[in-house]
Design a protein around this motif. Structure first.
Motif, PDB file in Angstrom:
ATOM      1  N   THR A  95       0.830  -1.353   0.041  1.00  0.00           N
ATOM      2  CA  THR A  95      -0.015  -0.129   0.070  1.00  0.00           C
ATOM      3  C   THR A  95       0.866   1.159   0.114  1.00  0.00           C
TER       4      THR A  95
ATOM      5  N   PHE B  74     -10.127  -3.460   3.441  1.00  0.00           N
ATOM      6  CA  PHE B  74      -9.786  -2.226   3.170  1.00  0.00           C
ATOM      7  C   PHE B  74     -10.593  -1.602   1.941  1.00  0.00           C
TER       8      PHE B  74
ATOM      9  N   SER C  23      -8.344  -2.801   7.138  1.00  0.00           N
ATOM     10  CA  SER C  23      -8.733  -4.464   6.902  1.00  0.00           C
ATOM     11  C   SER C  23      -9.196  -4.994   8.014  1.00  0.00           C
TER      12      SER C  23
HETATM   13  N1  ASP Z   1      -3.474  -2.552   2.876  1.00  0.00           N
HETATM   14  C1  ASP Z   1      -4.059  -1.264   3.818  1.00  0.00           C
HETATM   15  C2  ASP Z   1      -3.070  -0.399   4.390  1.00  0.00           C
HETATM   16  O1  ASP Z   1      -1.620  -0.957   4.345  1.00  0.00           O
HETATM   17  C3  ASP Z   1      -4.874  -1.792   4.625  1.00  0.00           C
HETATM   18  C4  ASP Z   1      -4.633  -2.764   5.697  1.00  0.00           C
HETATM   19  O2  ASP Z   1      -3.579  -3.407   5.722  1.00  0.00           O
HETATM   20  O3  ASP Z   1      -5.407  -2.828   6.694  1.00  0.00           O
HETATM   21  O4  ASP Z   1      -3.292   0.310   5.061  1.00  0.00           O
END
Ligand code: ASP
Ligand code: MG
Length: 370
Positions: free
Chosen positions: A45, A190, A207
């Motif tokens: 991300t 997410f 998430s």
């Molecule tokens: N991939 C997203 C983030 O890194 C959501 C998550 O991992 O909870 O923010």
């Protein structure tokens, strides 16, 4: 649905082939866990954010960044013997990403709406790979499910608010029949979808919240949140060697802790669990045998739950701090801290730079180590 649990694996739990294998072992031992929610792989991300930034400056750099990110995912998919279909899906996602880069570059900016399309690629990639891998590993049929069919939100892009009623209705229509047919569902955390069909996200680290929202909609008995630490601790275990993992806590304690330092759970995560009165389990996918923390309404409050430190401040949190304040201050009398905040749920003390570390350790020993 009776006897159904949800399992959510965070980015560090799915960071490479070995990590994904551990997740599959966890699931094979827990056949009641029939809905699996995946985060983007570790750091993806952040890399997608960097890619968006680069696309405004140097489209060539953005494309190189994209190549590296997709090569890494393709290598992961191949090393897990993923199906040709899933490799084609990854290539389709790459095409989508390239188009987004061109769009951002030609427009000279990216809106939160476009950013959510970019963000969604991370979870769509990891869940494509994991679902294909899992179907090699498990006897049951594994289905890749696009969460945008059910996780309805408003249109506040990058921090969308879920629409609980619509989520419940769509889950009943689209997800329940698949689960009743004995399939294992792998889907994205997410990511959500606005009422007019646009991709949204729930906010960084969201998430966990996706998992409990689905847990509520499906009336699951438990939501398992697999991360890289065996539960919630009395202090950040990465900073404090003697931090103690708490076996059980109630919602109030967990919320107090979540606000004051223990950043294990996304802030809104417990709300759906409170409404549906079920249980959250937080454990480590690296060491599932270590157990973890159970959070539900049945646990008797212990009043004192945890500590955090930032710069020269130490915060002690609990569900009723008033009874402890005097004892704490008496114990560290000689340090003469400033009291920065004192209320029902927290006591924040400020120490001199030289004293803060020792004071933190001493207080942790006094409060949590017998
Ligand atoms: N991939 C997203 C983030 O890194 C959501 C998550 O991992 O909870 O923010
Ligand atoms: Mg996370």
């Amino acid at each position: 649905m009776s006897n159904l649990t949800i399992s959510k694996f965070g980015g560090s739990s799915v960071k490479n082939a070995e990590a994904m294998r551990r997740c599959s072992q966890i699931l094979s031992k827990r056949p009641e866990s029939r809905v699996v929610i995946i985060s983007a792989t570790y750091n993806t991300t952040n890399e997608l954010e960097e890619m968006a930034g680069l696309s405004l400056k140097q489209i060539g750099d953005a494309k190189n960044h994209l190549d590296k990110l997709f090569d890494r995912h393709l290598d992961l998919a191949k090393s897990l013997n993923c199906s040709n279909d899933s490799l084609s899906m990854i290539n389709e996602l790459k095409l989508e990403a390239s188009e987004l880069i061109v769009k951002m570059n030609s427009e000279g900016h990216y809106s939160p709406e476009v950013m959510d399309q970019v963000y969604s690629l991370g979870e769509r990639l990891s869940s494509t790979i994991f679902s294909s891998f899992l179907s090699n590993e498990l006897k049951s049929k594994v289905i890749y499910f696009d969460i945008r069919k059910v996780l309805h939100t408003d249109s506040s892009f990058t921090r969308a608010i879920p629409n609980i009623e619509k989520i419940k209705l769509s889950t009943l229509e689209h997800l329940v029949p698949l689960i009743e047919d004995n399939n294992i569902i792998v889907t994205q955390g997410f990511v959500g979808c606005s009422l007019d069909g646009k991709t949204t996200t729930l906010g960084r680290e969201g998430s966990d919240y996706s998992a409990t929202l689905l847990g509520e909609a499906l009336n699951a008995t438990q939501v398992n949140i697999w991360t890289d630490v065996p539960g919630i601790a009395t202090a950040d275990p990465k900073k404090m060697i003697s931090a103690k993992f708490v076996k059980e806590m109630n919602f109030e304690e967990a919320s107090v802790l979540a606000k004051n330092g223990a950043k294990v759970l996304f802030p809104d995560t417990l709300e759906p669990i409170k409404r549906s009165n079920s249980t959250v389990f937080v454990g480590s996918s690296l060491n599932p045998e270590l157990g973890g923390t159970l959070i539900n309404s049945k646990v008797e409050p212990s009043r004192m739950v945890g500590m955090a430190s930032e710069f020269n401040r130490v915060t002690i949190s609990g569900t009723d701090m008033s009874t402890h304040k005097e004892k704490i201050l008496e114990f560290i009398e000689s340090y003469n801290p400033n009291i920065l905040a004192s209320n029902h749920n927290e006591l924040t003390l400020e120490f001199s730079d030289q004293q803060v570390e020792v004071a933190f350790r001493l207080l942790h020993g006094f409060l949590f180590e017998e």
